[in-house]
Write an enzyme that holds these catalytic residues in place. Structure first.
Site, short mmCIF file in Angstrom:
data_model
loop_
_atom_site.label_atom_id
_atom_site.label_comp_id
_atom_site.label_asym_id
_atom_site.label_seq_id
_atom_site.Cartn_x
_atom_site.Cartn_y
_atom_site.Cartn_z
N PRO A 112 0.83 -1.21 0.00
CA PRO A 112 0.00 0.00 0.00
C PRO A 112 0.86 1.25 0.00
O PRO A 112 1.77 1.39 0.82
CB PRO A 112 -0.80 -0.14 1.30
CG PRO A 112 -0.82 -1.60 1.59
CD PRO A 112 0.51 -2.12 1.11
N GLU A 113 0.59 2.16 -0.94
CA GLU A 113 1.33 3.40 -0.99
C GLU A 113 0.51 4.51 -0.35
O GLU A 113 -0.58 4.27 0.18
CB GLU A 113 1.70 3.71 -2.45
CG GLU A 113 2.63 2.66 -3.05
CD GLU A 113 3.33 3.11 -4.31
OE1 GLU A 113 3.53 4.33 -4.47
OE2 GLU A 113 3.69 2.26 -5.13
#
Length: 270
Positions: free
Chosen positions: A2-3
């Site tokens: 997840p960014e």
């Protein structure tokens, strides 16, 4: 992994269910994540209310009266809102049971995430070296020019360095450099001020658009409601090596920079 847009999507998804709710119980089934969960965490937060949830880089900050609980989703972690009696699965490691009859559950198959604690008046060591937020005024063209001056580092690696600017992960670095027309391999110190200004704006625009759309769909990430938390974006370069450039039609080149997949157009990015 997840960014930043995915983490911000998670924050927005869980905040209405968690903020101003009292923590009835903390259930830790697996204390050994990337770092051990503090043994006293239950003592510090049970009976207290979550005042608000903030985000710093990819860390979610749960503010309590006594301090802050830091949560990082690692490579494949997720946070979901569930009924308090929902049975846990194999990879469901931590529950925050709330006075609403719901719980917030951390699921982390690879156990690269983290649940840590920061006392009021202190800053956790993981946060002290972080650069500015990319959507803040602290990240400006002038600031980026200062960071790039005299540097031989490839520009893509520099903007992915969290001590320079946080949250520009691999997906969004590829996309921002394409939008700015800059070859990701180019030495940071050999890029003009005008082009760095375009890159600064591209980073802000790409991340803002991703947050608005709810982030980019990743294989093993789910949002706060247990459903896919965001919509698939049309990515111009990331994951499209060998496919035609959306601008010129030439095949996109895929290379490795510091072991990370890097896709760009040799015609449009200089």
């Amino acid at each position: 992994m997840p960014e930043l847009p995915e983490v911000e999507t998670t924050r927005r998804g869980i905040a209405p269910h968690v903020e101003q709710r009292q923590v009835v119980a903390l259930r830790v089934r697996q204390p050994r994540l990337r770092w051990p969960i503090p043994e006293q965490l239950a003592q510090w937060i049970e009976g207290d209310r979550v005042q608000r949830i903030e985000r710093r880089s990819k860390y979610l900050l749960f503010r309590f009266a006594r301090g802050t609980m830091l949560v990082h989703l690692g490579m494949s972690g997720s946070l979901r809102i569930l009924a308090a009696d929902e049975a846990p699965g194999k990879h469901d490691h931590v529950d925050l049971v709330l006075d609403s009859g719901q719980l917030l559950r951390l699921t982390d198959p690879r156990r690269f995430g983290a649940v840590l604690w920061q006392e009021n008046g202190t800053e956790h060591s993981l946060l002290t070296t972080l650069g500015p937020e990319p959507l803040s005024d602290g990240f400006s063209a002038e600031y980026l020019q200062q960071c790039c001056a005299g540097r031989r580092t490839a520009i893509k690696l520099l903007i992915m360095n969290a001590s320079v600017v946080v949250g520009v992960g691999n997906i969004y670095a590829n996309e921002a450099l394409y939008a700015a027309g800059i070859d990701p391999r180019r030495a940071a110190g050999r890029i003009s001020a005008a082009r760095l200004e375009r890159l600064t704006e591209a980073i802000k625009q790409v991340l803002a658009a991703a947050i608005e759309q709810g982030g980019t769909t990743l294989r093993d990430f789910v949002g706060g409601d247990g459903k896919p938390g965001y919509f698939k974006q049309e990515l111009h370069v990331y994951g499209r090596g060998g496919e035609p450039c959306h601008q010129c039609g030439q095949p996109l080149l895929e290379v490795k920079l510091n072991q990370r997949s890097t896709v760009f157009c040799r015609q449009c990015q200089r």
